[in-house]
Write a protein that holds these residues in place. Structure first.
Motif, PDB file in Angstrom:
ATOM      1  N   PHE A  64       4.770  58.718 -34.814  1.00  0.00           N
ATOM      2  CA  PHE A  64       3.598  59.598 -34.738  1.00  0.00           C
ATOM      3  C   PHE A  64       3.824  60.722 -33.704  1.00  0.00           C
ATOM      4  CE2 PHE A  64      -0.583  60.818 -33.174  1.00  0.00           C
ATOM      5  CZ  PHE A  64      -1.203  61.172 -34.378  1.00  0.00           C
ATOM      6  N   ALA A  65       4.389  60.306 -32.545  1.00  0.00           N
ATOM      7  CA  ALA A  65       4.653  61.306 -31.482  1.00  0.00           C
ATOM      8  C   ALA A  65       5.668  62.351 -31.956  1.00  0.00           C
ATOM      9  CB  ALA A  65       5.159  60.601 -30.222  1.00  0.00           C
ATOM     10  N   ILE A  66       6.702  61.877 -32.681  1.00  0.00           N
ATOM     11  CA  ILE A  66       7.727  62.805 -33.190  1.00  0.00           C
ATOM     12  C   ILE A  66       7.127  63.778 -34.199  1.00  0.00           C
ATOM     13  CG2 ILE A  66       9.819  62.952 -34.620  1.00  0.00           C
ATOM     14  CD1 ILE A  66      10.851  60.476 -33.163  1.00  0.00           C
ATOM     15  N   GLU A  67       6.250  63.211 -35.042  1.00  0.00           N
ATOM     16  CA  GLU A  67       5.593  64.048 -36.044  1.00  0.00           C
ATOM     17  C   GLU A  67       4.775  65.160 -35.360  1.00  0.00           C
ATOM     18  OE1 GLU A  67       2.571  63.366 -39.726  1.00  0.00           O
ATOM     19  OE2 GLU A  67       3.818  61.642 -39.104  1.00  0.00           O
ATOM     20  N   SER A  68       4.070  64.784 -34.304  1.00  0.00           N
ATOM     21  CA  SER A  68       3.295  65.777 -33.541  1.00  0.00           C
ATOM     22  C   SER A  68       4.225  66.859 -32.993  1.00  0.00           C
ATOM     23  CB  SER A  68       2.567  65.123 -32.362  1.00  0.00           C
ATOM     24  OG  SER A  68       1.663  64.179 -32.842  1.00  0.00           O
ATOM     25  N   LEU A  69       5.376  66.409 -32.467  1.00  0.00           N
ATOM     26  CA  LEU A  69       6.342  67.370 -31.918  1.00  0.00           C
ATOM     27  C   LEU A  69       6.793  68.360 -32.994  1.00  0.00           C
ATOM     28  CD1 LEU A  69       8.067  68.304 -29.520  1.00  0.00           C
ATOM     29  CD2 LEU A  69       9.797  66.628 -30.216  1.00  0.00           C
ATOM     30  N   SER A  70       7.107  67.841 -34.180  1.00  0.00           N
ATOM     31  CA  SER A  70       7.560  68.707 -35.275  1.00  0.00           C
ATOM     32  C   SER A  70       6.480  69.716 -35.634  1.00  0.00           C
ATOM     33  CB  SER A  70       7.885  67.876 -36.517  1.00  0.00           C
ATOM     34  OG  SER A  70       8.917  66.971 -36.222  1.00  0.00           O
ATOM     35  N   LYS A  71       5.222  69.218 -35.688  1.00  0.00           N
ATOM     36  CA  LYS A  71       4.120  70.120 -36.007  1.00  0.00           C
ATOM     37  C   LYS A  71       4.052  71.264 -34.997  1.00  0.00           C
ATOM     38  CE  LYS A  71       0.752  67.363 -38.573  1.00  0.00           C
ATOM     39  NZ  LYS A  71      -0.249  66.321 -38.283  1.00  0.00           N
ATOM     40  N   ALA A  86       6.028  69.226 -23.177  1.00  0.00           N
ATOM     41  CA  ALA A  86       5.256  68.041 -22.801  1.00  0.00           C
ATOM     42  C   ALA A  86       5.422  66.928 -23.831  1.00  0.00           C
ATOM     43  CB  ALA A  86       3.777  68.411 -22.659  1.00  0.00           C
ATOM     44  N   GLN A  87       5.310  67.310 -25.111  1.00  0.00           N
ATOM     45  CA  GLN A  87       5.404  66.319 -26.184  1.00  0.00           C
ATOM     46  C   GLN A  87       6.822  65.720 -26.221  1.00  0.00           C
ATOM     47  OE1 GLN A  87       2.879  65.237 -27.684  1.00  0.00           O
ATOM     48  NE2 GLN A  87       3.790  63.939 -29.294  1.00  0.00           N
ATOM     49  N   GLY A  88       7.820  66.566 -25.996  1.00  0.00           N
ATOM     50  CA  GLY A  88       9.211  66.090 -25.946  1.00  0.00           C
ATOM     51  C   GLY A  88       9.356  65.021 -24.868  1.00  0.00           C
ATOM     52  N   ASN A  89       8.794  65.328 -23.705  1.00  0.00           N
ATOM     53  CA  ASN A  89       8.833  64.345 -22.618  1.00  0.00           C
ATOM     54  C   ASN A  89       8.142  63.043 -23.038  1.00  0.00           C
ATOM     55  OD1 ASN A  89      10.202  66.088 -21.007  1.00  0.00           O
ATOM     56  ND2 ASN A  89       8.364  66.858 -19.944  1.00  0.00           N
ATOM     57  N   ALA A  90       7.009  63.216 -23.714  1.00  0.00           N
ATOM     58  CA  ALA A  90       6.239  62.048 -24.153  1.00  0.00           C
ATOM     59  C   ALA A  90       7.071  61.173 -25.092  1.00  0.00           C
ATOM     60  CB  ALA A  90       4.950  62.497 -24.841  1.00  0.00           C
ATOM     61  N   VAL A  91       7.757  61.829 -26.050  1.00  0.00           N
ATOM     62  CA  VAL A  91       8.584  61.098 -27.010  1.00  0.00           C
ATOM     63  C   VAL A  91       9.663  60.303 -26.264  1.00  0.00           C
ATOM     64  CG1 VAL A  91      10.274  61.316 -28.883  1.00  0.00           C
ATOM     65  CG2 VAL A  91       8.154  62.657 -28.943  1.00  0.00           C
ATOM     66  N   ARG A  92      10.357  61.045 -25.356  1.00  0.00           N
ATOM     67  CA  ARG A  92      11.410  60.375 -24.584  1.00  0.00           C
ATOM     68  C   ARG A  92      10.858  59.177 -23.800  1.00  0.00           C
ATOM     69  NH1 ARG A  92      13.443  65.447 -24.650  1.00  0.00           N
ATOM     70  NH2 ARG A  92      12.167  66.166 -22.900  1.00  0.00           N
ATOM     71  N   ALA A  93       9.664  59.384 -23.206  1.00  0.00           N
ATOM     72  CA  ALA A  93       9.056  58.310 -22.417  1.00  0.00           C
ATOM     73  C   ALA A  93       8.755  57.085 -23.295  1.00  0.00           C
ATOM     74  CB  ALA A  93       7.772  58.822 -21.749  1.00  0.00           C
TER      75      ALA A  93
END
Lengths: 731, 731
Positions: free
Chosen positions: B81-88, B61-68
């Motif tokens: 910030f979104a990428i950081e969340s994904l890494s976490k 979901a987060q990956g999709n969000a980043v791409r979006a």
């Protein structure tokens, strides 16, 4: 260069004494000894048969004479006189006939009948008291399979424990325990798959199987014993057949069976020609059906295949011995002789590995002075009997091949006599040349005499390097020992170098056979060939794999001796193998220990086994004299002390009379009985003398332990403690 | 009248736990216990798998969000910030994954790795020092067959001697010794010919065979341990399959193998359907080929078929026990687990015969207070673990079925712990209902924990009257006991009398089946039928051999109770059977006795077996400290005294350093070493403490004997004699 492989494969003429080590399965004892030890008897029998034939002719002649006198109307007194002569001749004939009957039915008179009756008495007692039980009895049993019941099992376990003590612990042997299931490969290498056979004939209609040699033997014995009319020549022929029975080929056996018109004993149907039947129980290892296996017919192979590891375990030092106790299996064609010939049995085997160049033994002097019955080859061949011989003399005269073999003969003698085997019915018989495997250096059997005759119970063979070589060959793993030289030695080595080019030109497709035969020559052959080639330029040479002579020319092979420095000697050890048929020893022990004595009332015969405490299934019984709570408590206290002391015993608190209780335990061979007849002291009774001593309750267990463990003799305690003479009881 | 035959033949629904007595061949331990003792772990694993799946969804979901965000050209800080969340999220997933990995690969962390390494260290030492040797090694061996080398053979012989002392002598058991070769008839009666099977599948191309349950088990374990992506549901399903593995029919196993697409492990070829393979080694008795036989798969049958004779030998009295030590054979499909699953092994079995109405034991009180780990059925089902329990309480609460069973559980506990089995790694596990044979009253396994998990080493089962009934039925010989009443008793007997004429008219060809079914009714069924017939005149009756109901009318059967005077009770005894897998006990003992300690220099790990003297292959070594004629003479004198005292020992006069010599013998588990460092006194060293005392030469043997036989403790002699501290040596 000669290859090991050629040496081994070129020695295939093993004959059918290949398994002299396995001869536990063949009663050589019977036919061979029958021949020799009976040679005096045979001479006697021959003259009796001749005498009988003479009397018969004389009777016929006299009968004719009487008839002639009557026909001629001769005077009555003359006729009467002739008739009287005829009667005398008939009486004489009857007397000779009786004498002959006695001779042919064994050891003169009713000896064999006595033996049968004695055996029956022993066997009845053994079966009734469950020393053994025919296996699977409720399903009507299986021939050749027996269970050891409780006292038999205890005797066996005592015999094995003593074997372990006397051989394994005393000599620091390496004991191993290998499986019974054995893959075919191993028994192919040992020769069992090809050669472990007996010759069998089949009833052509019912398919019932018989051992061919047994039928021929039975026929000859029957004829000799029951048919007094056969000629001296015929009797001699039958005796000869018995003597050479074990050497007859399938064809020879078949020819004799045809010649004598022998048919199937049960149906009288005709019999097939003899053919070999492998005595191993076959099975299949794993689910695929692709790995054939057998139940081992002996335990020895498990030791041989482990030689390398065991040699290493022993610090790469010779000599050392490995030992194994275990089950072995032989699918006998038609087992006879009760407990002596069975399909599954316990073997105890020792493989003592030595340097073939040094067969001395460090403890030999401990047995050299022993004196007992020995029966060397020469004495057997010249019709003498076994003689008391000092072991050391037999070894020093070279009658026994070497010290190690002699050492084991002595140790086996001590082992058997400690168990209670009668010294006078134990002899060590050397194998005749035709009994021994071609590779064996010497072989002696410990034979024990019982109601079946002299029975081979232990085989002690010097098998040279045969077994280790066979497994080296098949497995590709060298089973050898090394002797490191303290400094390098110069040795002369034979070098045989066939010139393949020349041999190829001369022999084409046969070249390989010629090369192998050349390389297989021993030193003597090779040096002779070298000399002939040098003098004549060519030589006739027999190639066994071609079955013919070829002509070898000087340019076809170079033979020389080269000097080399060597740091060690690599060699295949010799093995000296004492192999014990445990069940046979135990059966003979039963016969040697058995006797009967009248009951006190004199109305019946009581059975006794005079087992030494070492062997006795139970060492001691504890009886309250009468049923009484106090006595029972004392009995329990003594029982507890005996348990702590490790003395196997039995309490019997039934109200049966003390005499009956003694009789019951005498029949089990229990050496001592503690009878509680007061709360302070008890009596201890010895089985064979029936003597009783009186000891304090708290001493009872320790006295029993001392006499049981052999720390004190019965004579000793008898002279130490007050005697007790029972008015009631059996004594 | 009900016939015995109908009763027996009507109870054929034995399922495939028929041989719970034989379950030595099936590691119930594994699948069943895995299920229960891991139930906590399983709950944890389930939540981790769920967590992992959640993280995975979140990451997607987060990956999709980043791409979006990127596509929408969102501001950099927002994207960062979104990428950081994904890494976490990814880090969190990795952590859960690691945790899950740890859980599924066993007891958290690298426990299983440690177990493997420990086992390897033990096995290496055992093989190097010839405790055991793969059989026929020079021929590349045969799976599932092992030799005991010298120290292993000595350990085995010590264990068996102690077994005989602890059970046979202590309890006055009747020991027997029956052959391994067994005719088919006997094993047909016992059920082995029909039911002693494992399910096998074949590689359809190469023909290689595998155990069907093993392949399915391996598949499930592999999937659970290595594939972290499987769903929670899938994981639960696989765990369920493992739990019920032993209960699956051939069809069910085949279906699972197909469903999971399992192929041959070696080739990936397709597999056949599972079919039963009989685990007995088959052979043929005698030369005719007409008497099929097997190598016995257990020793017990030899005792059962002798029941009648043994009962008589015991004075026709119950209870009594018979015992047997001997080889047993199971042709495993593909043996694994080294020394634990072999094709030939030594069993020691006891059959204790009791009156089913009185299972008390006269010596029960001697063990009632023992306390050890017990694992009753209830605790297993509710996912608890084994708990320390007082044996007497388990018996009085009815958790253990009866006193005699309890008595043997206690005696087995004492036996195993005396040998040196660790109390903390020994438990008594009760069979679950589905593990027990339908006729068994109760069954407990002594399980020992080793690197392979909890291993069943002794089975202790109350088998009721099953075996004696089976042989009575097939042999026609009643294997029963008698209880004579002091005065005749009046008893009520059920009499079922089918009226054959009426039944014949009604059921024609099925008459026999109906008659047998009527006669087989028990008292309750019969009295119910009687009541129904009296009230309604007819009744529906299920005939199992017809597979349907029939209508029974009042005139077809008469059911009544009759009073009879009886002078004795005739009954089939129950049998309580402790059965010992000797090789398994010994292997576990090796693991429990093994430890390592650093050498003095600290440069290597030295191996030690802490065998008690009872078990140790050699009790003592004798070392001259240095090579020296005088010391060697002293060593020989001590050696001789030890031989007289019956203490197995070894002299080592090599010049090897004393430390090395100690290390070598520690590795064999030799408890004591006598070192000759003077001609008047010597030192005695204890293996585990490495403490040394100094004693006079002439005392040495008796001190060693006292500590070896357990008459004195090491602590005791340590406080009696002067201590010696060696400067040189290893200590």
């Amino acid at each position: 260069m000669r290859s090991l492989s050629t040496i081994l494969t070129s020695s295939t003429s093993v004959g059918h004494h290949f398994f002299s080590r396995l001869s536990l399965r063949r009663p050589y004892a019977h036919s061979l000894k029958t021949q020799h030890s009976r040679s005096m008897a045979a001479a006697n029998e021959e003259s009796l048969r001749r005498g009988l034939a003479e009397k018969q002719s004389a009777i016929e002649a006299q009968g004719n004479a009487v008839r002639a006198l009557k026909a001629a109307g001769a005077p009555k007194p003359e006729i009467d006189f002739a008739i009287e002569s005829l009667s005398k001749l008939k009486l004489q004939k009857a007397s000779v006939e009786k004498e002959l009957q006695a001779v042919v039915s064994g050891s003169g008179g009713d000896g064999s009948l006595n033996r049968e009756a004695f055996r029956q008495a022993v066997v009845n007692t053994l079966e009734r008291r469950l020393f053994y039980i025919p296996s699977f009895k409720i399903y009507r049993g299986v021939a050749g399979l027996y269970d050891y019941g409780p006292p038999g099992c205890a005797v066996k376990s005592n015999v094995l424990a003593f074997w372990r003590q006397h051989f394994v612990l005393e000599e620091n042997m390496l004991e191993v325990d290998c499986p019974c299931v054995t893959p075919e490969l191993v028994l192919k290498a040992s020769g069992h798959v090809d050669k472990f056979t007996d010759l069998m004939v089949k009833d052509e209609k019912t398919g019932t199987c018989y051992r061919a040699d047994h039928l021929l033997k039975d026929f000859c014995n029957e004829k000799l014993q029951k048919d007094l009319s056969i000629s001296t020549e015929k009797a001699a022929e039958l005796r000869h057949v018995l003597a050479v029975l074990d050497d007859l080929s399938a064809e020879e056996l078949g020819a004799k069976i045809k010649e004598y018109g022998i048919t199937a004993p049960d149906t009288k149907n005709p019999l097939s020609d003899p053919y070999p039947f492998n005595l191993m129980f076959q099975t299949s290892i794993g689910p695929s059906g692709l790995t054939p296996g057998y139940m081992r017919p002996e335990t020895a192979q498990g030791i041989f295949v482990n030689f390398k590891d065991l040699y290493y375990y022993n610090g790469n030092k010779l000599p050392f011995a490995a030992a194994q106790i275990g089950q072995a299996f032989r699918n006998e064609i038609s087992p006879r002789q009760g407990l002596l010939r069975v399909r599954e049995f316990t073997l105890a085997e020792i493989e003592h590995f030595v340097d073939p160049e040094d067969k001395s033994h460090s403890k030999y002097s401990e047995v050299a002075k022993l004196e007992f019955l020995m029966f060397p080859r020469e004495e057997q061949m010249s019709g003498q009997s076994a003689k008391r011989t000092v072991l050391g003399e037999a070894v020093s005269k070279g009658i026994v091949n070497n010290e190690t073999l002699g050492y084991f003969i002595g140790r086996v003698y001590l082992f058997l006599t400690c168990l209670g085997i009668d010294k006078e019915r134990l002899r060590f018989r050397q194998h005749l040349a035709n009994e021994m495997a071609h590779y064996a250096a010497d072989c002696w059997d410990a034979e024990i005499e019982c109601s079946y005759g002299w029975i081979e119970c232990v085989g002690i063979a010097d098998r040279s390097a045969y077994d280790l070589r066979a497994h080296t060959e098949k497995s590709g793993v060298p089973l050898v020992a090394h002797e490191k030289f303290s400094e390098p030695r110069e040795v002369e080595k034979l070098v045989i170098a066939p010139v393949k080019k020349e041999l190829g030109l001369a022999f084409k497709g046969n070249q390989k056979n010629v090369v192998e035969a050349l390389e297989a020559m021993d030193e003597k052959e090779a040096m002779e060939m070298k000399a002939t080639l040098e003098s004549k330029g060519e030589v006739e040479f027999y190639v066994c794999t071609l079955g013919k002579n070829v002509c070898i020319k000087k340019n076809m092979v170079s033979i020389s001796k080269e000097k080399k420095k060597e740091h060690q000697r690599v060699f295949t050890p010799s093995v000296i193998e004492p192999s014990f048929g445990v069940g046979r020893i135990i059966y003979c022990l039963y016969e040697h220990s058995f006797y009967t004595r009248p009951s006190k009332a004199g109305d019946e015969q009581l059975n006794v086994f005079r087992f030494p405490p070492l062997v006795a299934p139970i060492k001691c019984t504890v009886f309250p004299l009468v049923q009484n709570h106090q006595y029972e408590e004392v009995a329990k206290v003594i029982s507890k002390s005996l348990t702590v002391a490790g003395i196997s015993h039995k309490i019997d608190i039934t109200g049966t009379s003390i005499g009956k209780r003694y009789a019951r335990t005498d029949e089990l061979g229990v050496p001592f009985a503690v009878t509680v007849d007061s709360t302070s002291s008890v009596t201890i009774r010895e089985r064979d003398s029936k003597d009783q001593i009186r000891v304090n309750v708290d001493e009872a267990a320790s006295v029993v332990k001392a006499v049981t463990d052999g720390l004190r003799t019965w004579q000793d305690v008898w002279s130490t403690y007050p005697h007790h003479s029972s008015e009631s009881a059996d004594d």
